[in-house]
Scaffold this motif. Structure first.
Motif, PDB file in Angstrom:
ATOM      1  N   PRO A   1      11.927  -7.479  25.373  1.00 20.54           N
ATOM      2  CA  PRO A   1      10.857  -6.565  24.946  1.00 20.54           C
ATOM      3  C   PRO A   1      10.430  -6.745  23.494  1.00 20.54           C
ATOM      4  CG  PRO A   1      12.381  -5.400  26.356  1.00 20.54           C
ATOM      5  CD  PRO A   1      12.989  -6.756  26.098  1.00 20.54           C
ATOM      6  N   ASN A   2      11.378  -6.846  22.561  1.00 19.47           N
ATOM      7  CA  ASN A   2      11.001  -7.016  21.160  1.00 19.47           C
ATOM      8  C   ASN A   2      10.275  -8.333  20.925  1.00 19.47           C
ATOM      9  OD1 ASN A   2      12.801  -4.701  20.900  1.00 19.47           O
ATOM     10  ND2 ASN A   2      12.797  -5.162  18.718  1.00 19.47           N
ATOM     11  N   LYS A   3      10.681  -9.366  21.655  1.00 21.85           N
ATOM     12  CA  LYS A   3      10.041 -10.669  21.485  1.00 21.85           C
ATOM     13  C   LYS A   3       8.595 -10.641  21.959  1.00 21.85           C
ATOM     14  CE  LYS A   3      14.350 -13.324  21.856  1.00 21.85           C
ATOM     15  NZ  LYS A   3      15.113 -14.327  22.657  1.00 21.85           N
ATOM     16  N   VAL A   4       8.347 -10.030  23.129  1.00 19.52           N
ATOM     17  CA  VAL A   4       6.966 -10.020  23.633  1.00 19.52           C
ATOM     18  C   VAL A   4       6.088  -9.073  22.821  1.00 19.52           C
ATOM     19  CG1 VAL A   4       7.544 -10.778  25.959  1.00 19.52           C
ATOM     20  CG2 VAL A   4       7.525  -8.336  25.442  1.00 19.52           C
ATOM     21  N   VAL A   5       6.667  -7.987  22.312  1.00 16.44           N
ATOM     22  CA  VAL A   5       5.884  -7.085  21.470  1.00 16.44           C
ATOM     23  C   VAL A   5       5.515  -7.765  20.158  1.00 16.44           C
ATOM     24  CG1 VAL A   5       5.972  -4.960  20.104  1.00 16.44           C
ATOM     25  CG2 VAL A   5       6.685  -4.934  22.493  1.00 16.44           C
ATOM     26  N   LYS A   6       6.443  -8.534  19.606  1.00 15.33           N
ATOM     27  CA  LYS A   6       6.134  -9.270  18.370  1.00 15.33           C
ATOM     28  C   LYS A   6       4.959 -10.224  18.603  1.00 15.33           C
ATOM     29  CE  LYS A   6       8.288 -12.088  14.749  1.00 15.33           C
ATOM     30  NZ  LYS A   6       9.548 -12.743  14.288  1.00 15.33           N
ATOM     31  N   GLU A   7       4.967 -10.922  19.739  1.00 14.13           N
ATOM     32  CA  GLU A   7       3.846 -11.807  20.077  1.00 14.13           C
ATOM     33  C   GLU A   7       2.554 -11.002  20.251  1.00 14.13           C
ATOM     34  OE1 GLU A   7       6.359 -15.255  22.529  1.00 14.13           O
ATOM     35  OE2 GLU A   7       5.139 -13.805  23.606  1.00 14.13           O
ATOM     36  N   TRP A   8       2.666  -9.870  20.921  1.00 19.19           N
ATOM     37  CA  TRP A   8       1.502  -9.020  21.194  1.00 19.19           C
ATOM     38  C   TRP A   8       0.903  -8.476  19.907  1.00 19.19           C
ATOM     39  CZ3 TRP A   8       1.212  -3.439  21.021  1.00 19.19           C
ATOM     40  CH2 TRP A   8       0.066  -2.912  21.632  1.00 19.19           C
ATOM     41  N   LEU A   9       1.764  -8.061  18.967  1.00 20.81           N
ATOM     42  CA  LEU A   9       1.277  -7.492  17.706  1.00 20.81           C
ATOM     43  C   LEU A   9       0.490  -8.511  16.889  1.00 20.81           C
ATOM     44  CD1 LEU A   9       4.322  -5.305  16.585  1.00 20.81           C
ATOM     45  CD2 LEU A   9       2.064  -4.491  17.296  1.00 20.81           C
ATOM     46  N   LYS A  10       0.849  -9.786  17.039  1.00 20.46           N
ATOM     47  CA  LYS A  10       0.129 -10.833  16.307  1.00 20.46           C
ATOM     48  C   LYS A  10      -1.323 -10.923  16.751  1.00 20.46           C
ATOM     49  CE  LYS A  10       4.151 -13.781  15.348  1.00 20.46           C
ATOM     50  NZ  LYS A  10       4.810 -15.091  15.634  1.00 20.46           N
ATOM     51  N   LYS A  11      -1.610 -10.463  17.968  1.00 21.87           N
ATOM     52  CA  LYS A  11      -2.974 -10.513  18.497  1.00 21.87           C
ATOM     53  C   LYS A  11      -3.775  -9.272  18.117  1.00 21.87           C
ATOM     54  CE  LYS A  11      -1.347 -13.055  22.569  1.00 21.87           C
ATOM     55  NZ  LYS A  11      -1.242 -13.031  24.052  1.00 21.87           N
ATOM     56  N   GLN A  12      -3.087  -8.266  17.569  1.00 19.39           N
ATOM     57  CA  GLN A  12      -3.772  -7.059  17.127  1.00 19.39           C
ATOM     58  C   GLN A  12      -4.239  -7.276  15.679  1.00 19.39           C
ATOM     59  OE1 GLN A  12      -3.957  -5.099  19.882  1.00 19.39           O
ATOM     60  NE2 GLN A  12      -2.606  -6.682  20.727  1.00 19.39           N
ATOM     61  N   ASP A  13      -5.023  -6.351  15.175  1.00 17.29           N
ATOM     62  CA  ASP A  13      -5.640  -6.569  13.859  1.00 17.29           C
ATOM     63  C   ASP A  13      -4.915  -5.835  12.736  1.00 17.29           C
ATOM     64  OD1 ASP A  13      -6.358  -4.114  14.790  1.00 17.29           O
ATOM     65  OD2 ASP A  13      -8.465  -4.244  14.177  1.00 17.29           O
ATOM     66  N   TYR A  14      -3.594  -5.905  12.734  1.00 18.69           N
ATOM     67  CA  TYR A  14      -2.837  -5.308  11.634  1.00 18.69           C
ATOM     68  C   TYR A  14      -2.845  -6.230  10.422  1.00 18.69           C
ATOM     69  CZ  TYR A  14      -1.110  -1.939  15.041  1.00 18.69           C
ATOM     70  OH  TYR A  14      -1.033  -0.954  15.983  1.00 18.69           O
ATOM     71  N   ASP A  15      -2.824  -5.640   9.253  1.00 17.39           N
ATOM     72  CA  ASP A  15      -2.767  -6.435   8.020  1.00 17.39           C
ATOM     73  C   ASP A  15      -1.351  -6.910   7.739  1.00 17.39           C
ATOM     74  OD1 ASP A  15      -5.492  -5.864   7.594  1.00 17.39           O
ATOM     75  OD2 ASP A  15      -4.988  -3.970   6.610  1.00 17.39           O
ATOM     76  N   LEU A  16      -0.372  -6.139   8.223  1.00 21.66           N
ATOM     77  CA  LEU A  16       1.033  -6.466   7.983  1.00 21.66           C
ATOM     78  C   LEU A  16       1.850  -6.040   9.186  1.00 21.66           C
ATOM     79  CD1 LEU A  16       3.441  -7.254   6.040  1.00 21.66           C
ATOM     80  CD2 LEU A  16       3.459  -4.837   5.349  1.00 21.66           C
ATOM     81  N   VAL A  17       2.757  -6.922   9.624  1.00 23.33           N
ATOM     82  CA  VAL A  17       3.710  -6.594  10.688  1.00 23.33           C
ATOM     83  C   VAL A  17       5.088  -6.997  10.195  1.00 23.33           C
ATOM     84  CG1 VAL A  17       4.471  -7.036  13.044  1.00 23.33           C
ATOM     85  CG2 VAL A  17       2.017  -6.910  12.538  1.00 23.33           C
ATOM     86  N   ARG A  18       5.988  -6.009  10.103  1.00 23.08           N
ATOM     87  CA  ARG A  18       7.329  -6.287   9.597  1.00 23.08           C
ATOM     88  C   ARG A  18       8.356  -5.772  10.612  1.00 23.08           C
ATOM     89  NH1 ARG A  18       8.404  -3.603   4.061  1.00 23.08           N
ATOM     90  NH2 ARG A  18       6.801  -5.129   3.436  1.00 23.08           N
ATOM     91  N   PRO A  19       9.199  -6.647  11.154  1.00 24.70           N
ATOM     92  CA  PRO A  19      10.226  -6.191  12.105  1.00 24.70           C
ATOM     93  C   PRO A  19      11.435  -5.597  11.391  1.00 24.70           C
ATOM     94  CG  PRO A  19      10.332  -8.565  11.859  1.00 24.70           C
ATOM     95  CD  PRO A  19       9.165  -8.108  11.029  1.00 24.70           C
ATOM     96  N   GLU A  20      12.224  -4.843  12.161  1.00 21.70           N
ATOM     97  CA  GLU A  20      13.502  -4.292  11.668  1.00 21.70           C
ATOM     98  C   GLU A  20      13.312  -3.519  10.361  1.00 21.70           C
ATOM     99  OE1 GLU A  20      16.502  -4.500  13.284  1.00 21.70           O
ATOM    100  OE2 GLU A  20      15.383  -5.370  14.940  1.00 21.70           O
ATOM    101  N   TYR A  21      12.581  -2.417  10.460  1.00 28.39           N
ATOM    102  CA  TYR A  21      12.233  -1.628   9.276  1.00 28.39           C
ATOM    103  C   TYR A  21      13.122  -0.386   9.197  1.00 28.39           C
ATOM    104  CZ  TYR A  21       9.291   0.972   5.961  1.00 28.39           C
ATOM    105  OH  TYR A  21       8.815   1.656   4.876  1.00 28.39           O
ATOM    106  N   THR A  22      13.775  -0.206   8.066  1.00 27.89           N
ATOM    107  CA  THR A  22      14.652   0.944   7.886  1.00 27.89           C
ATOM    108  C   THR A  22      13.836   2.169   7.495  1.00 27.89           C
ATOM    109  OG1 THR A  22      16.521  -0.455   7.225  1.00 27.89           O
ATOM    110  CG2 THR A  22      16.630   1.869   6.635  1.00 27.89           C
ATOM    111  N   TYR A  23      13.964   3.216   8.313  1.00 25.84           N
ATOM    112  CA  TYR A  23      13.304   4.486   8.002  1.00 25.84           C
ATOM    113  C   TYR A  23      14.315   5.606   8.266  1.00 25.84           C
ATOM    114  CZ  TYR A  23      10.202   8.466   7.957  1.00 25.84           C
ATOM    115  OH  TYR A  23       9.638   9.669   7.652  1.00 25.84           O
ATOM    116  N   GLY A  24      14.541   6.437   7.256  1.00 29.59           N
ATOM    117  CA  GLY A  24      15.528   7.498   7.407  1.00 29.59           C
ATOM    118  C   GLY A  24      16.897   6.910   7.695  1.00 29.59           C
ATOM    119  N   ASN A  25      17.516   7.386   8.759  1.00 29.63           N
ATOM    120  CA  ASN A  25      18.825   6.884   9.158  1.00 29.63           C
ATOM    121  C   ASN A  25      18.748   5.913  10.321  1.00 29.63           C
ATOM    122  OD1 ASN A  25      20.294   8.475   7.252  1.00 29.63           O
ATOM    123  ND2 ASN A  25      19.982  10.269   8.562  1.00 29.63           N
TER     124      ASN A  25
END
Length: 217
Positions: free
Chosen positions: A83-107
């Protein structure tokens, strides 16, 4: 997402979460299961399975079990890393300016952080392999981690983030995922609280190929 060499066999049994016995060319083979979930409704004796051949000859198990055939549904990818691999591929086709995996937020460590202009996004990815009467359900086993992520995203919405949970449906013909409250009522409560707060639930159907998995646009 593409696999390497794929071979097929018949499922025999699963002594523990990590390994299974599969009949290949008339003899049993011990293989690694790329899913620590229960998969009890899928991994049935005699079920057809697909395995990726390992490119590491020194490994104890030379095959990874990545898919199983279910009557009336077809092939279901059960690779929990997919799932994470295909979503990473999918996000590249979207128009985001930045995509960063494994992001620490809170705990928690959230699967993806994205930016589009001044807008900030948090996206958590879940794989769905459980089907009941034509509907996908999650989770197939109690997940305290999943509840924690929903609560973190609920709080993040209040902090100004656009938050989403992407359910990668690892089978064909299923377009909706619901919380499996019979398995874990707490997850259903956290799901509803997240939705009420504005967390978006994305259902991402997939095309399951013999050696591939791809999100269907």
């Amino acid at each position: 997402m593409k696999y390497g060499k794929i071979v097929e066999g018949k499922f025999i049994d699963r002594p523990n979460r990590f390994i299974a016995h599969v009949e290949m060319q008339g003899r049993p083979e011990t293989v690694h299961v790329k899913n620590t979930g229960r998969c009890r409704e899928l991994l049935l004796s005699g079920a057809a399975v697909r395995l990726e051949v390992s490119d590491n000859p020194s490994r104890k198990t030379l095959y990874d079990l990545v898919a199983v055939y279910k009557e009336n549904i077809g092939w279901i990818n059960i690779d929990s890393q997919a799932p994470n691999k295909v979503v990473k591929e999918w996000l590249k086709k979207q128009d985001y300016d930045l995509v960063r995996p494994e992001y620490t937020y809170g705990n928690s460590r959230i699967d993806f952080y994205m930016e589009k202009g001044e807008r900030k996004y948090l996206l958590e990815v879940k794989g769905c392999t459980l089907e009941i009467d034509g509907i996908g359900y999650f989770p197939d086993a109690p997940t305290e981690r999943g509840v924690k992520h929903l609560r973190e995203l609920t709080q993040a919405v209040e902090a100004g983030y656009t938050c989403m949970v992407a359910f990668v449906i690892q089978m064909q013909g299923i377009t909706e995922v619901r919380p499996y409250t019979a398995m874990q009522p707490e997850f259903g409560v956290a799901w509803q609280q997240a939705v009420d707060a504005g967390v978006q639930m994305l259902f991402l159907p997939c095309l399951v190929g013999r050696d591939s998995l791809q999100i269907v646009e």
